[in-house]
Scaffold this motif. Structure first.
Motif, PDB file in Angstrom:
ATOM      1  N   ILE A  16       0.629  -1.233   0.115  1.00  0.00           N
ATOM      2  CA  ILE A  16      -0.098  -0.037   0.019  1.00  0.00           C
ATOM      3  C   ILE A  16       0.872   1.184   0.031  1.00  0.00           C
ATOM      4  O   ILE A  16       0.658   2.354  -0.717  1.00  0.00           O
ATOM      5  N   THR A  17       1.843   1.201   0.825  1.00  0.00           N
ATOM      6  CA  THR A  17       2.800   2.379   0.942  1.00  0.00           C
ATOM      7  C   THR A  17       3.558   2.827  -0.437  1.00  0.00           C
ATOM      8  O   THR A  17       3.477   3.819  -0.872  1.00  0.00           O
ATOM      9  N   ASP A  18       3.740   1.471  -1.096  1.00  0.00           N
ATOM     10  CA  ASP A  18       4.557   1.729  -2.262  1.00  0.00           C
ATOM     11  C   ASP A  18       3.649   2.066  -3.167  1.00  0.00           C
ATOM     12  O   ASP A  18       3.849   3.058  -4.159  1.00  0.00           O
ATOM     13  N   GLY A  19       2.262   1.985  -3.122  1.00  0.00           N
ATOM     14  CA  GLY A  19       1.415   1.936  -4.251  1.00  0.00           C
ATOM     15  C   GLY A  19       0.891   3.372  -4.172  1.00  0.00           C
ATOM     16  O   GLY A  19       0.591   4.238  -5.266  1.00  0.00           O
ATOM     17  N   LEU A  20       1.102   4.097  -3.005  1.00  0.00           N
ATOM     18  CA  LEU A  20       0.432   5.688  -2.732  1.00  0.00           C
ATOM     19  C   LEU A  20       1.515   6.386  -2.596  1.00  0.00           C
ATOM     20  O   LEU A  20       1.260   7.606  -2.412  1.00  0.00           O
ATOM     21  N   ALA A  21       2.779   6.244  -3.097  1.00  0.00           N
ATOM     22  CA  ALA A  21       3.765   6.968  -2.891  1.00  0.00           C
ATOM     23  C   ALA A  21       3.815   8.069  -3.579  1.00  0.00           C
ATOM     24  O   ALA A  21       4.701   9.198  -3.296  1.00  0.00           O
ATOM     25  N   GLY A  22       3.220   8.063  -4.667  1.00  0.00           N
ATOM     26  CA  GLY A  22       2.851   9.349  -5.809  1.00  0.00           C
ATOM     27  C   GLY A  22       1.726  10.315  -5.445  1.00  0.00           C
ATOM     28  O   GLY A  22       1.500  11.115  -5.966  1.00  0.00           O
ATOM     29  N   VAL A  23       1.239   9.901  -4.239  1.00  0.00           N
ATOM     30  CA  VAL A  23      -0.225  10.642  -3.943  1.00  0.00           C
ATOM     31  C   VAL A  23      -0.050  11.767  -2.914  1.00  0.00           C
ATOM     32  O   VAL A  23       0.624  11.439  -1.724  1.00  0.00           O
ATOM     33  N   ARG A  24      -0.025  12.850  -3.440  1.00  0.00           N
ATOM     34  CA  ARG A  24       0.410  14.081  -2.426  1.00  0.00           C
ATOM     35  C   ARG A  24      -0.499  14.110  -1.422  1.00  0.00           C
ATOM     36  O   ARG A  24      -0.069  14.393  -0.229  1.00  0.00           O
ATOM     37  N   HIS A  25      -1.661  14.070  -1.639  1.00  0.00           N
ATOM     38  CA  HIS A  25      -3.039  14.427  -0.475  1.00  0.00           C
ATOM     39  C   HIS A  25      -3.674  13.346  -0.152  1.00  0.00           C
ATOM     40  O   HIS A  25      -4.294  13.065  -1.506  1.00  0.00           O
ATOM     41  N   LEU A  26      -4.123  12.752   0.732  1.00  0.00           N
ATOM     42  CA  LEU A  26      -5.145  11.574   0.823  1.00  0.00           C
ATOM     43  C   LEU A  26      -6.240  12.197   1.698  1.00  0.00           C
ATOM     44  O   LEU A  26      -6.097  12.487   2.881  1.00  0.00           O
ATOM     45  N   VAL A  27      -7.477  12.417   1.251  1.00  0.00           N
ATOM     46  CA  VAL A  27      -8.390  13.108   2.124  1.00  0.00           C
ATOM     47  C   VAL A  27      -9.615  11.939   2.003  1.00  0.00           C
ATOM     48  O   VAL A  27      -9.927  11.687   0.838  1.00  0.00           O
ATOM     49  N   ALA A  28      -9.920  11.888   3.210  1.00  0.00           N
ATOM     50  CA  ALA A  28     -11.148  10.934   3.461  1.00  0.00           C
ATOM     51  C   ALA A  28     -12.528  11.838   3.715  1.00  0.00           C
ATOM     52  O   ALA A  28     -12.402  12.764   4.359  1.00  0.00           O
ATOM     53  N   VAL A  29     -13.455  11.388   2.702  1.00  0.00           N
ATOM     54  CA  VAL A  29     -14.792  12.349   3.123  1.00  0.00           C
ATOM     55  C   VAL A  29     -15.730  11.295   3.915  1.00  0.00           C
ATOM     56  O   VAL A  29     -16.130  10.305   3.412  1.00  0.00           O
ATOM     57  N   GLY A  30     -16.221  11.677   4.938  1.00  0.00           N
ATOM     58  CA  GLY A  30     -17.045  11.118   5.658  1.00  0.00           C
ATOM     59  C   GLY A  30     -17.997  11.613   6.233  1.00  0.00           C
ATOM     60  O   GLY A  30     -18.210  13.076   6.147  1.00  0.00           O
ATOM     61  N   SER A  31     -18.630  11.330   7.279  1.00  0.00           N
ATOM     62  CA  SER A  31     -19.829  11.848   8.020  1.00  0.00           C
ATOM     63  C   SER A  31     -20.025  11.120   9.364  1.00  0.00           C
ATOM     64  O   SER A  31     -19.919  11.597  10.505  1.00  0.00           O
ATOM     65  N   GLY A  32     -20.366   9.748   9.248  1.00  0.00           N
ATOM     66  CA  GLY A  32     -20.835   9.102  10.169  1.00  0.00           C
ATOM     67  C   GLY A  32     -22.283   9.013   9.957  1.00  0.00           C
ATOM     68  O   GLY A  32     -23.014   7.764  10.015  1.00  0.00           O
ATOM     69  N   LYS A  33     -22.878   9.952   9.561  1.00  0.00           N
ATOM     70  CA  LYS A  33     -24.426   9.958   9.243  1.00  0.00           C
ATOM     71  C   LYS A  33     -24.488   9.415   7.526  1.00  0.00           C
ATOM     72  O   LYS A  33     -23.607  10.030   6.630  1.00  0.00           O
ATOM     73  N   GLY A  34     -25.632   8.704   7.383  1.00  0.00           N
ATOM     74  CA  GLY A  34     -25.854   8.134   5.988  1.00  0.00           C
ATOM     75  C   GLY A  34     -26.596   9.249   5.340  1.00  0.00           C
ATOM     76  O   GLY A  34     -27.491   9.769   6.039  1.00  0.00           O
ATOM     77  N   GLY A  35     -26.609   9.267   3.857  1.00  0.00           N
ATOM     78  CA  GLY A  35     -27.790   9.731   3.322  1.00  0.00           C
ATOM     79  C   GLY A  35     -27.588  11.356   3.221  1.00  0.00           C
ATOM     80  O   GLY A  35     -28.400  12.327   2.929  1.00  0.00           O
ATOM     81  N   VAL A  36     -26.243  11.940   3.663  1.00  0.00           N
ATOM     82  CA  VAL A  36     -26.224  13.438   3.592  1.00  0.00           C
ATOM     83  C   VAL A  36     -25.442  13.692   2.148  1.00  0.00           C
ATOM     84  O   VAL A  36     -25.338  14.937   2.330  1.00  0.00           O
ATOM     85  N   GLY A  37     -24.960  13.042   1.641  1.00  0.00           N
ATOM     86  CA  GLY A  37     -24.442  13.495   0.169  1.00  0.00           C
ATOM     87  C   GLY A  37     -22.924  13.218   0.105  1.00  0.00           C
ATOM     88  O   GLY A  37     -22.227  14.037  -0.386  1.00  0.00           O
TER      89      GLY A  37
END
Lengths: 345, 159
Positions: free
Chosen positions: A60-81
Motif C-alpha cells: 500500500i505504501t509503495d502504491g500510494l507513494a505518488g499521492v500528494r494528499h489523501l483526503v477521506a470524505v466521511g460523516s458518520g451519518k448516512g444519506g447526507v451526500g
C-alpha cells in the motif's frame, strides 16, 4: 560476563523441565513456569501471518507513494451526500488541472460508479498492477459498482456463515488493502476516499489510513445529522487525526425556476442581503451552527452547498456537473474545493 | 500466534496445514529439539478470522493443497453471482460456456505476455477484465490480445 538481559526467562533446561521454580506446592504460591515469552521468540514458526500483513502494508505504501494528499470524505451519518460532494469536489479540482482519483470505500453501497459514469468500465492489466478506470474528464475511479451489478450484493466466501459480524469488517479492510496495493494510483495531487456511513466506520478507516490521511466531514442542517457528525469529529480528534473541516450539504433548496434558494430544513436560514461575491441572488447560505441546541462542530466550515435537483439528476445519469455556470451550487462547490486546497497547504 | 515446547523452551516450527474440513484447519507444529509434535485444530470462526486478514496459512514453501486459501487470493470466491452478467465476470479461459445461451462470441487468443499481465491484477477483477479486453479487441477486429492491445485499452479506459 554479566548476566544476560532477561536472564530469568532463560532458565537452564534442566530447571525449566520441571516447569516450576520450587516456590509452589500445597498452600504455596502457584508455580512459576520458566520459559520464553512471546516477545523472546523471533518469527512465528513458519506461518508468516504477521509478515504477510506487513507485506500488505508495504504494498500500500509503495502504491500510494505518488499521492500528494489523501483526503477521506466521511460523516458518520448516512444519506447526507458524501458521495455526491466527493465527486463534485473532484470535478472542480480536475477542471483546475489537478490530478484526482476517487476510491469508493463504500463496498456495500457503492455509488461512485454510477455517478461518475464508470459502471461498465473495464479494468485493464498494466505492466505490474491494474490500471485505474477513469471518467470522461480524467478522474480515476475505483468503485465496486463497476464490478458488481446494482441488483447484486457484495459477498465473500466464508467458512463461518451466519457469523459475519465476527469477521466481515476485517475482510472489508483486507479488500481495501488489496485494492490499494493492486491498482496503479500513479502521481496524484489528491486521492479522495468516499467513506461508508457510520461513525465507528469513519474511525476504523482513520485508523486504517493512518496519520497521512486528512478528513472532511459532511453534514446536513438537521440537528440529528450535526449530532452524529459531532461524534465523528470527537472520535477522530481523540486519535489525533487531522480534520480539515466540514461541509454543510443541502443547505437550502435551489429552485432553478425562480432562481432562489429556499429553506429545506427548519434550521436552514438563508441570509438575504448578504451578497455572495459570485452569485446574483443577493443571498448566501451560512451553516446552521449551534442554533437551537444544534451541536457545535468545532472545526472549520469549508462551505455550504444547496440541494439542486439538476445535480441529483446528473449524478443519477453519470453526467459531470457543468461547472462555472455561476449557479449557487457551482459557486458553493468552487468555494468548498478552494477551502479544501487551502486547508491542505 | 507462536508455539513453544515447554520442556525444551524452544519455539516450535510449523510442519503442515491439513486441508480445510468443514472450516477447520489442522495445523501441525513440531519441536526442532525433541521432535514432539502437536496440532492446533481451529474451528470455522477462527479459520475465518485469520483468512479475513487476506493471508495464507501454511509454510512459505507449502504447495497449494497445504494452504488454507487454495487459490492464494482471499477474494477468489467473491462476486459469484455476477458471473455471466453484463459486466462479463465469467472467466472465459477457465469456465465452460453455459448451455443453452446465446452463441459464444468469436474466440480471442491471449499471448503469453498478455496473460502474464492479466495475472498481475487481483483475481476478483480478472474475469471481467478478460471479458472486457476481449470485447475491446473484437470491436477492433483483433482476435489476439497482446501487449499492444492492452496498451490501447489502457489509453482508452484507464488513467
Amino acid at each position: 560476563m554479566g548476566a544476560p538481559p532477561f536472564g530469568w526467562l532463560r532458565a537452564p533446561r534442566a530447571e525449566s523441565r520441571g516447569a516450576s521454580d520450587g516456590a509452589g506446592g500445597p498452600g504455596g504460591e502457584a508455580p512459576r513456569i520458566r520459559m520464553k515469552s512471546y516477545y523472546d521468540i523471533v518469527g512465528d514458526g513458519g506461518s508468516r501471518i504477521l509478515e504477510q500483513v506487513t507485506e500488505q502494508r508495504a504494498r500500500i505504501t509503495d502504491g500510494l507513494a505518488g499521492v500528494r494528499h489523501l483526503v477521506a470524505v466521511g460523516s458518520g451519518k448516512g444519506g447526507v451526500g458524501k458521495s455526491t460532494l466527493t465527486l463534485q469536489i473532484a470535478n472542480v479540482l480536475r477542471a483546475r488541472g489537478l490530478r484526482i482519483a476517487i476510491l469508493d470505500a463504500d463496498f456495500n453501497g457503492p455509488s461512485q460508479a454510477r455517478m461518475a459514469g464508470v459502471q461498465g468500465a473495464v479494468v485493464v492489466p498494466g505492466s505490474r498492477k491494474a490500471v485505474l478506470p477513469r471518467t470522461r474528464n480524467g478522474i480515476g475511479v475505483f468503485s465496486m459498482g463497476s464490478l458488481i451489478p446494482e441488483s447484486e450484493a457484495l459477498d465473500f466466501d466464508s467458512t463461518a456463515r451466519g457469523e459475519s459480524h465476527t469477521w466481515r469488517a476485517t475482510k472489508e479492510f483486507t479488500l481495501l488493502a488489496e485494492i490499494l496495493g493492486a491498482f496503479e494510483w500513479g502521481e496524484l495531487d489528491l486521492l479522495l476516499f468516499d467513506l461508508p456511513p457510520g461513525a465507528e466506520r469513519t474511525v476504523q478507516y482513520a485508523d486504517f489510513l493512518g496519520p497521512h490521511a486528512s478528513f472532511v466531514l459532511v453534514t446536513i442542517p438537521s440537528e440529528v445529522s450535526r449530532g452524529v457528525v459531532a461524534r465523528s469529529i470527537a472520535a477522530l480528534s481523540k486519535r489525533s487525526h487531522r480534520v480539515l473541516g466540514y461541509v454543510e450539504n443541502m443547505s437550502g433548496y435551489y429552485c432553478r425556476d425562480c432562481n432562489a434558494i429556499k429553506p429545506l430544513f427548519p434550521s436552514t436560514r438563508p441570509h438575504r442581503g448578504l451578497a455572495h461575491p459570485s452569485t446574483s441572488l443577493g443571498m448566501t447560505l451560512s451553516p446552521s451552527k449551534g442554533q437551537g441546541g444544534s451541536p457545535e462542530l468545532h472545526v472549520d466550515c469549508l462551505g455550504s452547498v444547496p440541494f439542486d435537483p439538476e445535480l441529483a439528476r446528473q449524478c443519477d445519469q453519470g453526467i459531470p456537473l457543468a461547472g462555472g455556470d455561476g449557479s449557487p451550487v457551482s459557486v458553493a462547490l468552487e468555494q468548498v474545493a478552494q477551502r479544501l486546497l487551502e486547508s491542505l497547504d | 500466534m507462536k508455539f513453544l515446547c515447554v520442556p525444551c523452551d524452544t519455539p516450535m516450527k510449523l510442519q503442515s496445514v491439513g486441508p480445510p474440513d468443514r472450516g477447520s484447519l489442522s495445523v501441525v507444529y513440531s519441536c526442532p529439539e525433541c521432535g514432539y509434535e502437536m496440532a492446533m485444530l481451529t474451528n470455522a470462526y477462527e479459520t475465518q478470522v485469520v483468512q479475513s486478514l487476506g493471508v495464507r496459512i501454511g509454510p512459505a514453501e507449502a504447495s497449494g493443497e497445504a494452504t488454507a486459501t487454495a487459490s492464494g487470493c482471499p477474494f477468489s470466491a467473491m462476486l459469484p453471482a455476477s458471473r455471466g452478467s453484463g459486466l462479463g465476470a465469467r472467466d472465459s479461459a477457465n469456465d465452460p460456456e453455459p448451455q443453452g445461451q446465446v452463441a459464444a462470441p468469436v474466440a480471442v487468443r491471449w499471448t503469453a505476455a498478455a496473460e502474464a499481465r492479466l495475472a498481475n491484477i487481483p483475481s476478483f477483477v480478472r474475469p471481467m477484465a478478460r471479458t472486457g479486453i476481449e470485447q475491446f479487441a473484437r470491436e477492433r477486429g483483433v482476435l489476439e490480445v497482446d501487449e499492444q492491445i492492452l496498451n490501447e485499452a489502457r489509453d482508452f479506459f484507464g488513467m
